[in-house]
Design a protein around this motif. Sequence first.
Motif, PDB file in Angstrom:
ATOM      1  N   ASP A  10       4.673  -3.706  14.806  1.00  0.00           N
ATOM      2  CA  ASP A  10       4.599  -3.146  14.709  1.00  0.00           C
ATOM      3  C   ASP A  10       3.533  -3.112  12.877  1.00  0.00           C
ATOM      4  N   GLY A  11       3.154  -4.613  13.013  1.00  0.00           N
ATOM      5  CA  GLY A  11       2.058  -4.965  11.991  1.00  0.00           C
ATOM      6  C   GLY A  11       2.961  -4.846  10.428  1.00  0.00           C
ATOM      7  N   ASP A  12       2.359  -4.551   9.488  1.00  0.00           N
ATOM      8  CA  ASP A  12       2.428  -4.080   8.382  1.00  0.00           C
ATOM      9  C   ASP A  12       1.912  -3.543   7.366  1.00  0.00           C
ATOM     10  N   TRP A  13       2.044  -2.765   6.381  1.00  0.00           N
ATOM     11  CA  TRP A  13       2.038  -2.002   5.046  1.00  0.00           C
ATOM     12  C   TRP A  13       1.136  -2.871   3.823  1.00  0.00           C
ATOM     13  N   GLU A  53      -1.820  -5.054   4.652  1.00  0.00           N
ATOM     14  CA  GLU A  53      -2.900  -4.717   4.954  1.00  0.00           C
ATOM     15  C   GLU A  53      -3.504  -3.900   6.055  1.00  0.00           C
ATOM     16  N   SER A  54      -2.764  -4.486   7.305  1.00  0.00           N
ATOM     17  CA  SER A  54      -2.850  -3.211   8.288  1.00  0.00           C
ATOM     18  C   SER A  54      -2.696  -1.964   7.939  1.00  0.00           C
ATOM     19  N   GLN A  64       1.020  -1.142  -0.470  1.00  0.00           N
ATOM     20  CA  GLN A  64      -0.137  -0.032  -0.285  1.00  0.00           C
ATOM     21  C   GLN A  64       0.874   1.714   0.413  1.00  0.00           C
ATOM     22  N   ALA A  65       1.561   2.026  -1.469  1.00  0.00           N
ATOM     23  CA  ALA A  65       2.469   2.308  -1.262  1.00  0.00           C
ATOM     24  C   ALA A  65       2.705   4.181  -1.150  1.00  0.00           C
ATOM     25  N   GLU A  66       0.966   3.867  -1.825  1.00  0.00           N
ATOM     26  CA  GLU A  66       0.199   5.356  -1.706  1.00  0.00           C
ATOM     27  C   GLU A  66       0.275   5.394  -0.266  1.00  0.00           C
ATOM     28  N   ARG A  67      -0.534   4.929   0.617  1.00  0.00           N
ATOM     29  CA  ARG A  67      -0.677   5.317   1.856  1.00  0.00           C
ATOM     30  C   ARG A  67       0.305   5.207   2.824  1.00  0.00           C
ATOM     31  N   LYS A 116       1.146  -8.763  12.208  1.00  0.00           N
ATOM     32  CA  LYS A 116      -0.198  -8.814  13.674  1.00  0.00           C
ATOM     33  C   LYS A 116       0.152  -7.843  14.428  1.00  0.00           C
ATOM     34  N   ALA A 117      -0.005  -6.581  14.162  1.00  0.00           N
ATOM     35  CA  ALA A 117       0.197  -5.448  15.124  1.00  0.00           C
ATOM     36  C   ALA A 117      -0.597  -6.421  15.822  1.00  0.00           C
ATOM     37  N   GLU A 118       0.728  -5.821  17.004  1.00  0.00           N
ATOM     38  CA  GLU A 118       0.380  -6.048  18.452  1.00  0.00           C
ATOM     39  C   GLU A 118       1.143  -5.312  19.668  1.00  0.00           C
TER      40      GLU A 118
END
Length: 280
Positions: free
Chosen positions: A235-238, A240-241, A37-40, A221-223
């Motif tokens: 810290d999760g991912d870019w 989906e989350s 999700q490069a734009e976000r 999995k951000a937690e």
Amino acid sequence: MKPGEKFIDAAFTRRMHRNRYRSIWISDLHLGTSGCQAERLLEFLQATESDTLYLVGDIIDGWQLKRRWYWNQTHNNVVQAVLKKAKRGTQVFFVPGNHDEAVRQYIGLDLGGIRIRDEMVHVTAAGKRMLVLHGDRFDGVIACAKWLAYLGDNLYTLVLKFNQVYNAWRARAGLPYWSLSQYLKHKVKNAVSYIASFEKALAAEARSQGLDGVICGHIHKAEIRDIDGITYCNDGDWVESLTALVEDHDGALRIVTWQEVVVVKDRLRAEEESMAGVPA
């Protein structure tokens, strides 16, 4: 100074402080894939400032780039945004993961203002000592059967493509985003067990080093949670989350999402423009 100008300055100050952090951790960007999700991500980088930025692995997806080249201008813009932060004084550390493992041959070097390290200890403003690493070496699948990890990566890519088509339909129907991969992670017993084992292994490593906690990525999995007295942070991912871990200036650690950071920034900008008498 005119009264209106005073209010504008206050709004501007609030906007800056709401997205100004002592430290930011992001990982699993997977630049070089259509799922990134490069734009976000670019919006998040432009909306935030920090003294230190940690890139906690899987920043560039070398696995996918070997199979099929995918790299558009937005991916370039993300890289440029990080380099610009480094040039302007942000300390940027890159801790490679399994998907960008080729970078590990440069561990210990500083390239373009980016400091490449295998793992690090970050000391928060509150004095907590946190181990920072990607976490893939604590993944039993990667450690013992890398071919299975490649297979899993291919299956995950297929799931993401399904998600893109399915969620395009949901968006047209006015429905929110739904993640099949996250659903499977929460519902499939073996996946839940795998995640729990991974988290406990990382916490055990931090404890063995006499540290207070661990900050990692890898499992998307951000937690933040306590594991037997050790603070575990992911810290999760870019893909989906769209999440990051941030440290406030008092040392507090928390998960933030793209939506809350960018929406807050836009709302405060609208407030600033309204106070200036400019239509939002």
